[in-house]
Write an enzyme that holds these catalytic residues in place. Structure first.
Site, PDB file in Angstrom:
ATOM      1  N   THR A  10       0.871  -1.186   0.000  1.00 43.65           N
ATOM      2  CA  THR A  10       0.000   0.000   0.000  1.00 43.65           C
ATOM      3  C   THR A  10       0.907   1.236   0.000  1.00 43.65           C
ATOM      4  O   THR A  10       1.377   1.639  -1.055  1.00 43.65           O
ATOM      5  CB  THR A  10      -0.967   0.014   1.214  1.00 43.65           C
ATOM      6  OG1 THR A  10      -0.221  -0.103   2.413  1.00 43.65           O
ATOM      7  CG2 THR A  10      -1.961  -1.125   1.117  1.00 43.65           C
ATOM      8  N   THR A  26      -7.224  10.209  -0.220  1.00 48.23           N
ATOM      9  CA  THR A  26      -7.382  10.877  -1.522  1.00 48.23           C
ATOM     10  C   THR A  26      -6.106  10.769  -2.349  1.00 48.23           C
ATOM     11  O   THR A  26      -5.085  10.316  -1.862  1.00 48.23           O
ATOM     12  CB  THR A  26      -7.743  12.353  -1.337  1.00 48.23           C
ATOM     13  OG1 THR A  26      -6.766  12.956  -0.497  1.00 48.23           O
ATOM     14  CG2 THR A  26      -9.110  12.461  -0.706  1.00 48.23           C
ATOM     15  N   GLU A  63       5.963   4.244   7.357  1.00 50.31           N
ATOM     16  CA  GLU A  63       5.499   5.413   6.607  1.00 50.31           C
ATOM     17  C   GLU A  63       6.359   6.640   6.916  1.00 50.31           C
ATOM     18  O   GLU A  63       6.466   7.069   8.055  1.00 50.31           O
ATOM     19  CB  GLU A  63       4.022   5.690   6.924  1.00 50.31           C
ATOM     20  CG  GLU A  63       3.126   4.708   6.185  1.00 50.31           C
ATOM     21  CD  GLU A  63       1.651   4.891   6.463  1.00 50.31           C
ATOM     22  OE1 GLU A  63       0.853   4.375   5.685  1.00 50.31           O
ATOM     23  OE2 GLU A  63       1.320   5.546   7.455  1.00 50.31           O
ATOM     24  N   ASN A  91      -0.315  10.493   6.139  1.00 55.43           N
ATOM     25  CA  ASN A  91      -1.519  10.172   6.893  1.00 55.43           C
ATOM     26  C   ASN A  91      -2.485  11.330   7.062  1.00 55.43           C
ATOM     27  O   ASN A  91      -3.588  11.153   7.558  1.00 55.43           O
ATOM     28  CB  ASN A  91      -1.139   9.586   8.244  1.00 55.43           C
ATOM     29  CG  ASN A  91      -0.577   8.196   8.055  1.00 55.43           C
ATOM     30  OD1 ASN A  91      -1.254   7.324   7.546  1.00 55.43           O
ATOM     31  ND2 ASN A  91       0.682   8.018   8.403  1.00 55.43           N
ATOM     32  N   THR A 120       1.238  -9.234  12.446  1.00 58.41           N
ATOM     33  CA  THR A 120       1.483  -7.887  11.983  1.00 58.41           C
ATOM     34  C   THR A 120       0.994  -7.747  10.572  1.00 58.41           C
ATOM     35  O   THR A 120       1.024  -8.712   9.822  1.00 58.41           O
ATOM     36  CB  THR A 120       2.964  -7.563  11.934  1.00 58.41           C
ATOM     37  OG1 THR A 120       3.072  -6.174  11.608  1.00 58.41           O
ATOM     38  CG2 THR A 120       3.691  -8.337  10.868  1.00 58.41           C
ATOM     39  N   LYS A 143       3.979  -7.066   3.797  1.00 59.09           N
ATOM     40  CA  LYS A 143       3.743  -5.655   3.525  1.00 59.09           C
ATOM     41  C   LYS A 143       3.415  -4.986   4.855  1.00 59.09           C
ATOM     42  O   LYS A 143       3.022  -5.644   5.822  1.00 59.09           O
ATOM     43  CB  LYS A 143       2.608  -5.463   2.525  1.00 59.09           C
ATOM     44  CG  LYS A 143       1.240  -5.864   2.954  1.00 59.09           C
ATOM     45  CD  LYS A 143       0.490  -4.881   3.808  1.00 59.09           C
ATOM     46  CE  LYS A 143       0.501  -3.493   3.210  1.00 59.09           C
ATOM     47  NZ  LYS A 143      -0.206  -2.569   4.163  1.00 59.09           N
TER      48      LYS A 143
END
Lengths: 404, 404
Positions: free
Chosen positions: A150, A404, A273, A399, A187, A176
């Protein structure tokens, strides 16, 4: 034990593939992955402990209740969680996969990852499954690893071989996970394949033991996802004597499973991230191992410690603070802390109080991409390692408007 | 109950002041605050539950063990925590303050806030105390509130009056706190003053009850500080009949203490490091109140929810996720969620699943500076409110290199 190239298709008899079917908007991004074993497998999985959990978790639990599986289907872009029709659709995905591969639906492990609470569009997936099944190949592991991503920036796969009972056993994995990562049991998503011959109970045991010390010791942001799952399928094609109980062969198998899970866990943490750094925290000398684990996780989860790492600031007081708010019985006035990287090591805290150190040397150490924090409690034999990443502008950016 | 202007010097008989003494580098920033009561006070305090705690905590606990105090000294810029000579220096600060005010050291409440593990420079503080004591005034509350700030962008003070036993009782407060805020017992620093006549045991009781529902329900970043403390001094100069037991008068006192603590808690959350928004989360219908508290705190602590708020993204799946990983026994399939602000309200989740809503309307609601999240569990009478803030680029910036 030897590390080899490849991932889930490295073990004998496993085929895999991945493509873009249309769950994700960008046609550049694959969103459907499939793994297939040429023979039936013993199977095991561990799941999120979040009380809100995805429909695929419910369905996978049912399907592998008999300890067997033969294929895996996973979409990215939509978690199929908090949807009124989620279980129905997850079952439909299994049915379609089974039909395309000539299996029954109970042979399928299913997973989904992406936005929570958005209705899953079944049409592109139906089309994708039909298209993907005939494309599976013995070197398609990398395509599958790409299709489960992702916000990950890198596909994550690994493979190892080991001798068991005179046979070469191969174990492959893909995973992932980048945000909403603070697993409590499993996880994000991890899929392991192996050609080892091993019974379901022993496979379950090996997976649980390995996950507890690896995937469950990673945190990106303290948020335990609703869809975490790690599964393993073993098809026996290595022809080693069946592993049916504990002993040298089970230990060898467990060692390599732990190694591969550790490696995947570090890749997930380092690709957190927005992350610019991998943080590895080792706690020694704790009164117990569970306490060592809790302290290590507390440190790598602390937003203030993570932000200091991003700024290459040796602000060790925040590490002490995070140790101090860990629940449990222990003393703080015997604690020492060292911080290190490939650029060297500095001793920053002794007996719970600061020691003088050169800030320039510290900065130089902290500018590296992999930072190790060593905590010694001097109170027992408990030991643990946890992995995390720094907290950066990009985490907030990713985040602030993920949907979008 | 009436809100009035002012802070800690609003009640009768309290003087205060603040100045720059040199603990902080910038001469523009005050770093030493003092409060003095013209008569002895009953006193109470609640402290951090972090096992690593500042030397001022140790010293204040000792000093108010007799239930009395008459003055408060606080420096910002250095937490005096994890220092080998910390207690000695905190005691020296009390000694100096006592000498300057003609009191004994046991009359002093002491607090420090700032960097952990940096040696406290006593010389500027010694000079500052001598200078500050003669400058204290009956309208110096604002100077003191300014001098306890660290990364706070606004000074935080409040005052209320209430009739008790035919007399007007006044209660004043100041607080600071912006990062490392996830109090467990007390929070950051809060100092309350009152001219009420109330015994130490009843003062303790009122403070504990109020703090549990207010300061302890705030989180900026999940990090419980080493130096959290909220104290209260009551000098009796309002001449109300002494509050010695529960009853209407204690209830009236408690109501105003809760009101003032709620107001300070919201100010602290809204001024969280880097924050652009205040998040208020109310949980109703939980099986128990402790569970309602845990769920409310889980939501306002979730990095993903906080980042979504920053991006004005109605990503309610993250709220469900944070509810789901809260420890405790409850069902998730009866939960509904609403999000509101002065721009209106949207219903985003019903029976644990999403409901259709207009994204533009949601965005418009979320662009406001104060966002309310209402969670209804439909499982009992438990209710709680927690306050937090969004996670922003500036939080990372402030904490990436706080020390320099």
């Amino acid at each position: 034990m030897e590390k080899i190239t490849g991932g889930v298709t490295a073990p004998k008899g496993f085929l895999a593939g991945g493509l873009h079917c249309g769950v994700r908007a960008s046609q550049m991004k694959k969103d459907l992955a499939m793994i297939y074993s040429q023979t039936p497998c013993t199977a095991a999985a561990v799941y999120t402990q979040n009380k809100v959990y995805g429909a695929p978790i419910t369905v996978t639990k049912n399907n592998i209740a008999n300890g067997m599986a033969q294929a895996m289907i996973c979409n990215s872009g939509n978690a199929n969680t908090c949807n009124a029709d989620g279980v129905e659709k997850a079952e439909a995905m299994c049915q379609m996969t089974a039909e395309a591969l000539g299996l029954s639906p109970e042979d399928i492990i299913i997973a989904s990852t992406g936005v929570i609470g958005a209705v899953l569009p079944l049409e592109p997936i139906a089309k994708g499954i039909k298209e993907l099944a005939p494309q599976l190949t013995a070197d398609g592991g990398a395509l599958a690893a790409e299709a489960i991503m992702t916000t990950d920036t890198k596909a994550k796969e690994e493979a190892y071989t080991i001798e068991i009972g005179g046979k070469t056993v191969t174990i492959g994995a893909m995973a992932k996970g980048s945000g909403m990562i603070h697993p409590n049991m499993a996880t994000m998503l991890g899929f392991l394949t192996t050609d080892a011959a091993i019974t379901t109970p022993m496979l379950n045991k090996a997976l649980k033991l390995a996950v507890d010390d690896t995937f469950n010791m990673v945190s990106v942001d303290g948020d335990t996802s609703t869809n975490d799952m790690v599964s393993i399928m073993a098809n026996g094609m290595a022809e080693n004597p069946m592993i049916e109980a504990e002993g040298a062969e089970f230990e060898a198998f467990l060692t390599v499973i732990k190694e591969i899970c550790t490696s995947m866990a570090k890749k997930i943490a380092g690709d957190g991230e927005g992350a610019t750094k991998l943080m590895e925290c080792t706690v020694n000398g704790a009164p117990t191992t569970p306490l060592a684990k809790a302290i290590a996780k507390s440190i790598i989860t602390s937003s203030l410690t993570k932000a200091a790492m991003f700024g290459a600031d040796a602000n060790w007081g925040r590490i002490l603070c995070a140790i101090g708010y860990t629940e449990g019985d222990f003393q703080v006035d015997t604690i020492s802390v060292d911080i290190s990287s490939t650029k060297g090591s500095i001793h920053v805290c002794e007996n719970g109080a600061g020691v003088a150190f050169d800030e320039e040397v510290a900065k130089n150490i902290l500018l590296e991409e992999e930072i190790h924090i060593q905590v010694e409690l001097n109170q027992g034999e408990g030991t643990a390692t946890a992995w995390g990443c720094d907290l950066t502008y990009d985490y907030v950016k990713i985040n602030g408007d993920y949907r979008t």
